[in-house]
Motif scaffolding. Structure first.
Motif, short mmCIF file in Angstrom:
data_model
loop_
_atom_site.label_atom_id
_atom_site.label_comp_id
_atom_site.label_asym_id
_atom_site.label_seq_id
_atom_site.Cartn_x
_atom_site.Cartn_y
_atom_site.Cartn_z
N SER A 57 56.87 28.95 83.81
CA SER A 57 56.41 28.39 85.07
C SER A 57 56.15 26.89 84.89
N PRO A 58 56.36 26.09 85.94
CA PRO A 58 56.07 24.66 85.81
C PRO A 58 54.58 24.35 85.75
N GLU A 59 53.72 25.31 86.13
CA GLU A 59 52.28 25.08 86.05
C GLU A 59 51.82 25.25 84.61
N GLY A 60 50.86 24.47 84.21
CA GLY A 60 50.35 24.58 82.86
C GLY A 60 49.03 23.86 82.70
N ARG A 64 42.57 21.10 74.04
CA ARG A 64 42.46 20.63 72.65
C ARG A 64 41.06 20.93 72.15
N TYR A 65 40.94 21.02 70.83
CA TYR A 65 39.65 21.21 70.21
C TYR A 65 38.92 19.88 70.21
N PRO A 72 37.98 20.76 75.90
CA PRO A 72 38.36 20.06 77.12
C PRO A 72 39.70 20.59 77.63
N VAL A 73 39.81 20.70 78.93
CA VAL A 73 41.00 21.21 79.59
C VAL A 73 41.40 20.21 80.66
N THR A 74 42.67 19.88 80.72
CA THR A 74 43.16 19.00 81.79
C THR A 74 44.33 19.66 82.48
#
Length: 135
Positions: A57-60, A64-65, A72-74
């Motif tokens: 899927s193009p979504e993602g 990272r630790y 953290p999530v972006t």
């Protein structure tokens, strides 16, 4: 030896060919492309060279630790990007040349108007054993 064949989606195809992005294809063109990929996989199952593969899927999300706690999530990758991984295949073949031969065949998957895409595919060997240096 196992090889990963990465299929990249290029929202802006130049300089990777002049094919229109897939979101501009008709449903029949998309079906023909997917059918080609399925037939390719079935043929390799018959020769024993197929390991696995999947469209993505193009979504993602990028993660990272960053020390203890929630990582953290972006957002991203974004479909608007020029290049994202659209899918992958793993083949188990006798030689690098055979992996290149298969990727070349896969590069001719039909696109808009049924014309071959001539897309660039990334071929990478699995890391078997780390290289050791003898001194």
């Amino acid at each position: 030896m196992k090889y990963l064949i990465l299929k990249h989606y290029r929202g802006n195809p130049a300089p990777y060919g002049d094919a229109a992005p897939m979101d501009q294809w008709s449903p029949e063109e998309v079906d023909a492309h997917i059918g080609f990929m399925d037939d390719f996989a079935k043929r390799l199952e018959g020769t024993g060279e197929w390991v696995d593969g999947q469209a993505l899927s193009p979504e993602g999300t990028f993660v990272r630790y960053d020390g203890p706690g929630r990582p953290p999530v972006t957002d991203g990758p974004f479909a608007e990007t020029k290049d994202l991984i659209a899918g992958w295949m793993v083949v188990d073949v006798d030689s690098y040349d055979r992996a290149l031969e298969l990727a070349g065949e896969l590069s001719a998957a039909p696109g808009r108007g049924g014309e071959p895409l001539y897309e660039w595919l990334e071929v990478r060997p699995f890391l078997d054993n780390p290289t050791t240096i003898d001194e």
